[in-house]
Structures are given as structure tokens and as C-alpha cells.
Design an enzyme around this catalytic site. Structure first.
Site, PDB file in Angstrom:
ATOM      1  CG  ASP A 189      29.186  36.579 -12.939  1.00 47.86           C
ATOM      2  OD1 ASP A 189      30.161  36.901 -12.223  1.00 47.86           O
ATOM      3  OD2 ASP A 189      28.750  37.281 -13.868  1.00 47.86           O
ATOM      4  CG  HIS A 190      32.592  34.518  -6.729  1.00 48.13           C
ATOM      5  ND1 HIS A 190      31.689  34.907  -5.768  1.00 48.13           N
ATOM      6  CD2 HIS A 190      33.506  33.745  -6.080  1.00 48.13           C
ATOM      7  CE1 HIS A 190      32.047  34.406  -4.595  1.00 48.13           C
ATOM      8  NE2 HIS A 190      33.138  33.695  -4.760  1.00 48.13           N
TER       9      HIS A 190
END
Lengths: 381, 475
Positions: free
Chosen positions: B445-446
Site C-alpha cells: 500500500d503506497h
């Protein structure tokens, strides 16, 4: 007298007079409260429990058949409800939650009235003063305030009746219940806080809400408390009688924690398998409130085939009357909503009723333009 | 005394449900049932419940097949009920006998809490709308109703379908409207046989069959959809024989999985990185472990090694073990690892997790993996096992796949896909050798994890698996 005003090891012990296997266990403190319970009285308690379980099963079926909107089953909590409910005097007053249909049965509620709310036909099913039991409170724990207020009224009247309020383990986390206990203790009001700890507040296990037994909370308010085996009808009867006696003789409130288990779903709209363990259910099934009394009666030779048949016949009859009353209940009329708002006429409300009536007529005329006399029109309104 | 047919319509079994699925019938046509006898298991959005029979009698008809999703209020079973014992209001019903199949329940309907309401509620606004449009398109279904189905003529006049013709929209339900749209059926041209002219699924299917036979004989001319309608159904008549596609209702675990995937894919910006490594050393280690006494009675797999490597690497890269709490606008850093393992089960994809995996040794981890997958495959995974995961592994290698871009299990910051171990020509000590090679794919999850942290984490796992001895430098 084991009042839990001081913390000690005995607090965790449950008052139990009948073991899960059906043995009568003597208790030096509580035996005297049930010394009058003879064979016939025990049979009557047994019948009560069988009957309310049958009511519960029938109502659950009625919900599945679309005849009730919702039903909150009491399966597993029969002893707590019958034991306490049968201890009450007629002039005592009950303030319950929505699950105390067994208590309502003890109060002599009309079977059809019992279902009125759950069928969605009325906001309240019965006249509270006819059976001295308020309509079921759906808001969690709010009824404890009503009970305390009523009990303060009893004090003002100089009467010796008692207010009994029923709620669950989850409700003890509500502000209302805590406020009610503060006032009950301050005024030494004749009120019994009867908590059926059925282990689950919908999907929330009791251990998340209470790191100590729930009964331990009451002494903090200055209210004596007792933990009782909620699946033992005799023990529930005994502790309730003791609490009633204390309240009638100026001893103030008592908190009873009846340790039991909700064997079914929270309501018919709930699926407990999603959050609880099948093993837990099995463990509690072994502590069934009805089978232990059956075993005790049987051991005493008091559960002959005739007795069993008679109990079953009574239960079947009650179930049949319950069903008939449910499905033949007349539909509520749209204007009924105006009936119980004010006790006296109110011009403001009357205006609203008038315009609503006109609004409804509008549909009637729209329909009569379209259709020949339509037999379903009355009910479809 | 002549028997009376009583229809049982699906009630609202929860609070405010609109449909339920028939899971299984416990009775068959011709069976005699008692009052409250369980006749079916029905699954709602909330629970699987047993349906008790509302009548004592003989099962005359089962309207729906198991697996069908039925709308609340639709008939599901009919009973032959002995003529006596029917509550008041009996006489008009019993005269009609079988022909009243639909009628008495329609009258009874408002008595039955749950399915009176839905129809009535939609009915009222619709009736108001009709006034304005009163004279626009009259005389629509009069012909249709007579021609179409004699069986329901008893219903049609009573509910005055002809008068309700000029509705802006014919009365139906969203799933049926969609069905009609998918099949290219023009709803205003369909004769509704449901309560008060409601167009049911059956009506649409019947209309489709009919128009397939007669082609465009009766349908609205000049309707904009008509041309496309014909085109869509290039071989419409053969829908029953030789289907060109199968339509499966979206429900159950599939529905849940889809919702979770969409939620994850469109809230957490995914980045996927790949690393292909020589795992020969790990495979050798595995072989040695298998023959060692400590691991004698446990099936130790590459998955167990990867799981252990992930836990070790996670300790050095804790960012990957965190959660984006949008509600509280906080990043939650877990100090424990609940390691999710994607498992293909009879019920579909499940991701049960191993609690406190960071505290488990390799041996314990292997045991836990075995227990977890066995439970999942037996369909006995408990709700507790499925909740509270902090990071996941999906082993696509067992399907012979090398790499993928896995979608995060909602609420987690990373998921690792392990590919299959293949013998490949690979650089080894400056020569080309046949080595055992595996590709790792890591999605993260950036929002929470930057490229640096994700890369370091993946590189750490790669280092451990390609040279297990390097663990000594890490712990």
C-alpha cells in the site's frame, strides 16, 4: 450473609441449589428462602419453563413464516426468568428489556399482546398497569432508570412494593444503568437490578466489557450484589426472594447477576455462528435449565408420564393459542399512530391527524378510479 | 372437503432484507408436512436459517430450485391444505380451489409482516406518478394480459393492470429491470403477474421466450432499443438448448470476495515489485530439515520457509506490518504478526491468519500452516481466524505460476506472492548452472509504504531465501 460489599474469594462463587445433573445442593444461606417449594411447586416451575421455551420456539417459527417482523429468543434463559418472575408479588412492577417474554408470561400477559409489537402492529402490546409490567424497552438499559424512578415513587407512597428491572450484561456498560444505580443507592430505593448475564451482547463477549464478574460493579455504588446460577430456577427464586425482602423492609436496592447463556441468536435477524464457538454452545447445553429440574423431579418420582404429558399438553395449547392470536390479529389502522401520543385531546395533533386523513383519502379515491371494489383495499392501506 | 392450495411466500427473515437464497429443500412435492416442520434452509445476507412450514398439509409445488436467489414476497412453496381449519375469510377462497393459487395469498399478503411493506411502499409513489402521465400511452397490456397467460387472469382484473398502464415506469424491482435490460426486453410491453401488476423475473423470461418465437410481432414499434434488442439476441430461440453463456448469480463468498477486492484495489494504491532469486540453498536446507529428527513428523514446505523469512524481514522493516486507519486518520503499527495465508477452499478464497506468527519457530510455523490450511479446506475456518490479519502470503507457485500482482487483503499493508520453484539456467559462481529459482512478488500500500521500505523488505526476504545463513546477520 454473602453480600458482596467487600471483595473476597467467595464473590466468584455462584449460588446454586440444583446442579446441572439435577442434584439438590444444600445452601445454609439460601435454603430458607425456598423451604416452601415442595414437589408440586417444583413441578409448576418446571411447567413454566417448558411453556416459555415453547412460546419462544413458536414465536421463532412465526417469524420465519413471515408472521412476525422480529423475535428475540430467550432459549437458555428460562430459569433466570421464571425463577425471578415467580418470586414477584402482583403489586411489584417489572421494567424489562425486550427478551423477558418469560417474565411477561409470569405476569399473566395475554399471549396475543405478547406478540403485538413484534408483529409490528402496535408500539406497545399491553396496558402496563393491567399486569404491572412496562412494555419491553428496546433502548439498551433505559428501563433501569424507569425502575429506579418508580421505586423512588414507591418510597414516596410509603408502599412496600418493589420495582424489578431486567437487563443484560451489555447494558451494564451503558450510562443509564450506572446512573440508575447511583440514584437507587442514594435514595435506598426498593429496586432490584436483575442482570441476565447471557455472555454475549449481540456479538460482544462479556469478557470484553467486564474484567471482573459484573456483580462486582454494584458494591462500588453501595449496592449489595449476588451472583447466581442463572440456569438454576430454584437458586434464582431464592436470591430474588431475598432481594425482594430486603427492598420491602427498607434495605434498599440489590443487584443480581444471573449467570446464564443465550443459546439462540440475539434476534431472529442474527447469526451467532459468525462470532461464537460451537464448543461454547455445547458446554452450556450441558447446563440446561430445564433438563436439570427434570432430572431432579424424576429422581424424586415426580415426573411420571402423566405429569410430562400434562406439561406438554399445556405447552402445546399455549403455542396454538399464541399462533392463532398472532395470525388473526387485526391490522393496525393508519390513524392509530395518533392514538397514544397525548392522554388528552390536543388541537395541534388533531390538525395533523386531519391532514393525514385527507392525504390517505387521496389514495383511496385514486384507487377507486382505477378499480372495482377491491377486497384487499382495507388491509393494503 | 376439498383441499385448498396455500402459497407460502418468502418472508423477510432478517430486518429489512429484500432477498434470500434457497440453499436446500428438505421436502419434495407430495410430502406430508406438519406445522413448523423444517422445509428448507435459506441463506440471507445475515444468516442461514431454517424455514418452518406455516401449514400442515401436502407439498403441492416447489416454486424455486435450490441455489436460487428469491425476492422477499415471491412464492416459494405451495401446500395442499385440508379444507378445514382455515381461518376466517375462508369461503371466497375455497370456492376458487386451485385457480386461486395467486389470489388468497395476495389478500393475505399485508397480514404477513415483511412482504406487505416492500410492495406497498413502492406502490404508493408510483400511483402518484401515474396521474400526470394518465393519458399518454393507454391500452398497453390489455391484449398481452389476455393472450399471455390464462393462469393469471384471476389476478389481472383484480389488480387493474390495464388501468395502471400509463405508468412512467412499469412496476418491477431493480434485479428484474436489469434482467430485462440484459435480455433486451422492453419492460412496458411485459405483462406483470405479481402483486398489483408487479413485473416478476418469470414475466420477463416468459416475454423473452415469447418474443423469441414471434420475433417482433407484438413489441413496441419504433422503440429505440428494438434494433439492438434483435442484434443482442442473435440466436435467441435457442436459449434453452446450446447456451452460449452461463449466468451465475453473484452471491455468497464470491460476492464478498469481489467487494473486498474492489474495496482494496480502489482505496489502497498498489505497487508491486518483483524479485527473482536462486533458492537452491533453501531447498537444500529444506531437504536436510525433512530428514532431521526435529522435523520428522511435520510436512515442512517452501511456504513455511518463506513465512519464516517474511517474519524475520518484517522485524527489520516494520512499516510493512501496519494499517491505514482512515476513520481515525492514523497509521497503526502492529507489534505482532498475524500472518494471513490465502487458501482456495470449497467455499472460495479465504485468508485465515496465524496469530502471533512472529513468536513461532519454524517448526511451530509449519504446524500452524498445516492446521490452518486443513481447517480452511474442510470449510471450518472460524470467523476469528479470518479477522485481524496484518500481512498475507499467497502461494501461486502451487499452480505452477511464477509471479503476479496480488491485491492486498483489505486493512493490510502488504501481500507477498511466492511463485513456483523451477530449475533454470542461472548465474552461479560466474558460470551458468541449473539452479532452483523462484520469483517473489510483493504488493504494498503506497500510502503507508514507500518504495525504499518495500524494496528493502523484499530484498531481505530474497537474501534469506537465497542464502539462509544470512539470517545470522539479521536477528
Amino acid at each position: 450473609m454473602p453480600l458482596n460489599n467487600e471483595a473476597d474469594a467467595t464473590q466468584n462463587e455462584l449460588v446454586q441449589l440444583i446442579t446441572p445433573s439435577g442434584e439438590r445442593r444444600s445452601n445454609p444461606v439460601y435454603d430458607r428462602w425456598v423451604s416452601d417449594v415442595d414437589g408440586a411447586a417444583l413441578q409448576a416451575l418446571y411447567e413454566d419453563m417448558v411453556v416459555i421455551r415453547r412460546i419462544d420456539a413458536e414465536a421463532t417459527a412465526l417469524q420465519r413464516q413471515g408472521e412476525l417482523a422480529l423475535w428475540p429468543p430467550l432459549l437458555g434463559q428460562e430459569a433466570a426468568q421464571i425463577g425471578s418472575g415467580r418470586a414477584l408479588r402482583e403489586d411489584d412492577f417489572v421494567f424489562s428489556s425486550y427478551r423477558e417474554n418469560g417474565v411477561a408470561y409470569c405476569r399473566g400477559v395475554d399471549l396475543t399482546d405478547l406478540l403485538r409489537v413484534w408483529r409490528g402492529n402496535a408500539s406497545a402490546g399491553w396496558d402496563p398497569y393491567a399486569i404491572n409490567m412496562a412494555p419491553p424497552q428496546v433502548i439498551i438499559g433505559a428501563q433501569t432508570l424507569h425502575a429506579t424512578g418508580y421505586a423512588m415513587g414507591v418510597l414516596a407512597d410509603g408502599a412496600d412494593s418493589v420495582a424489578v428491572t431486567y437487563f443484560g450484561d451489555g447494558a451494564t456498560s451503558q450510562g443509564d444503568v450506572n446512573e440508575a444505580m447511583v440514584f437507587a443507592a442514594s435514595y435506598q430505593a426498593p429496586v432490584i437490578f436483575f442482570c441476565q448475564n447471557n455472555q454475549w451482547a449481540i456479538s460482544e463477549p462479556v469478557r470484553l466489557q467486564a474484567h471482573v464478574p459484573i456483580a462486582h460493579r454494584a458494591p462500588g455504588f453501595g449496592i449489595p450484589s449476588v451472583r447466581v446460577d442463572g440456569n438454576d430456577v430454584l437458586a434464582c427464586l431464592a436470591v430474588t426472594r431475598e432481594a425482594l425482602d430486603r427492598a420491602r423492609t427498607g434495605g434498599g436496592p440489590t443487584f443480581i447477576e444471573a449467570v446464564t447463556y443465550r443459546m439462540g441468536p440475539h434476534t431472529t435477524a442474527d447469526d451467532p455462528t459468525r462470532y461464537r464457538d460451537a464448543n461454547e454452545l455445547e458446554d452450556w447445553a450441558a447446563k440446561d435449565p430445564i433438563s436439570r429440574v427434570a432430572a431432579l423431579l424424576d429422581a424424586q418420582g415426580l415426573l411420571s408420564a402423566e405429569v410430562s404429558d400434562a406439561v406438554k399438553a399445556t405447552a402445546d395449547d399455549v403455542a396454538a393459542r399464541l399462533r392463532e392470536g398472532c395470525i388473526s390479529m387485526p391490522e393496525p389502522q393508519a390513524l392509530d399512530v395518533f392514538k397514544h401520543v397525548y392522554s388528552e385531546p390536543n388541537s395541534w395533533l388533531e390538525r395533523q391527524q386531519d391532514s393525514y386523513e385527507q392525504y390517505l383519502t387521496y389514495f383511496d379515491s385514486a384507487e377507486s378510479v382505477n378499480t372495482a371494489p377491491n377486497p384487499s383495499r382495507e388491509v393494503s392501506r | 372437503m376439498s383441499p385448498v392450495i396455500k402459497e407460502f411466500r418468502l418472508p423477510d427473515l432478517g430486518e429489512g432484507l429484500t432477498e434470500s437464497e434457497i440453499v436446500v429443500w428438505h421436502v419434495a412435492v407430495g410430502d406430508t408436512v406438519e406445522l413448523n416442520q423444517v422445509i428448507a434452509d435459506v441463506e440471507t445476507a445475515k444468516a442461514v436459517v431454517e424455514l418452518p412450514s406455516p401449514y400442515a398439509g401436502v407439498v403441492a409445488k416447489l416454486h424455486e430450485q435450490p441455489g436460487t436467489v428469491v425476492e422477499v414476497g415471491s412464492p416459494i412453496v405451495s401446500f395442499d391444505v385440508p379444507g378445514s381449519g382455515v381461518p376466517s375469510g375462508d369461503s371466497p377462497d375455497s370456492s376458487a380451489d386451485k385457480a386461486d393459487d395467486d389470489e388468497p395469498p395476495a389478500k393475505r399478503e399485508p397480514n404477513l409482516v415483511g412482504y406487505g411493506a416492500a410492495v406497498e411502499k413502492t406502490g404508493r409513489p408510483t400511483r402518484r406518478a401515474r396521474r400526470g402521465a394518465a393519458s399518454t400511452v393507454p391500452a398497453r397490456p390489455a391484449d398481452a394480459s389476455t393472450a399471455d397467460d390464462a393462469a393469471v387472469t384471476a389476478e389481472a382484473p383484480q389488480t387493474s393492470v390495464p388501468e395502471e398502464a400509463p405508468l412512467e415506469r412499469p412496476r418491477s424491482t431493480p434485479p428484474v429491470r436489469k434482467l430485462a435490460r440484459d435480455l433486451g426486453i422492453d419492460l412496458p410491453a411485459v405483462n406483470g403477474t405479481g402483486p398489483q401488476g408487479l413485473i416478476t423475473r418469470e414475466d420477463v423470461l416468459a416475454a423473452q421466450q415469447k418474443s423469441a418465437q414471434e420475433e417482433s410481432a407484438q413489441s413496441g414499434t419504433g422503440q429505440s432499443g428494438t434494433g439492438q434488442q434483435g442484434a443482442d439476441r442473435g440466436v435467441p430461440a435457442s436459449i434453452a438448448a446450446g447456451e452460449r453463456e452461463t449466468r451465475t448469480p453473484i452471491k455468497g463468498v464470491r460476492k464478498h470476495t469481489a467487494a473486498a477486492m474492489v474495496a482494496s484495489a480502489f482505496t489502497a494504491p498498489h505497487v508491486t515489485e518483483f524479485l527473482t532469486i536462486d533458492v537452491t540453498a533453501s531447498m537444500d536446507l529444506l531437504a536436510r530439515l525433512k530428514s532431521s529428527r526435529a522435523f520428522a513428523d511435520v510436512r515442512i514446505t517452501p511456504l513455511a520457509l518463506v513465512a519464516k523469512a517474511l517474519c524475520i524481514a518484517l522485524d527489520r522493516n516494520p512499516t510493512l506490518n501496519s494499517r491505514w486507519d482512515d476513520a481515525s486518520q492514523e497509521i497503526v503499527q502492529h507489534h505482532y504478526v498475524n500472518l494471513g495465508i490465502a487458501a482456495a477452499t470449497p467455499r472460495g478464497l479465504m485468508v485465515p491468519n496465524i496469530k502471533d506468527a512472529q513468536a513461532l519457530g519454524l517448526r511451530e510455523l509449519a504446524d500452524a500452516l498445516k492446521g490452518l490450511t486443513e481447517t480452511a479446506r474442510a470449510g471450518k475456518t472460524s470467523p476469528a481466524d479470518l479477522s485481524g490479519g496484518t500481512i498475507s502470503i499467497t502461494n501461486v507457485g502451487v499452480f505452477g505460476i511464477d509471479a503476479g500482482t496480488p491485491i492486498l487483503n483489505p486493512g493490510e499493508a502488504a501481500i507477498l506472492a511466492m511463485g513456483s520453484v523451477r530449475k533454470m539456467p542461472w548465474e552461479y559462481q560466474d558460470e551458468i548452472a541449473l539452479r532452483q529459482v523462484m520469483t517473489l512478488s510483493l504488493s504494498f500500500d503506497h500510502r503507508l509504504v514507500d518504495g525504499e521500505q518495500g524494496s528493502r523488505f523484499l530484498a531481505d526476504i530474497g537474501t534469506i531465501l537465497s542464502d539462509p545463513g544470512m539470517v545470522l546477520t539479521m536477528v
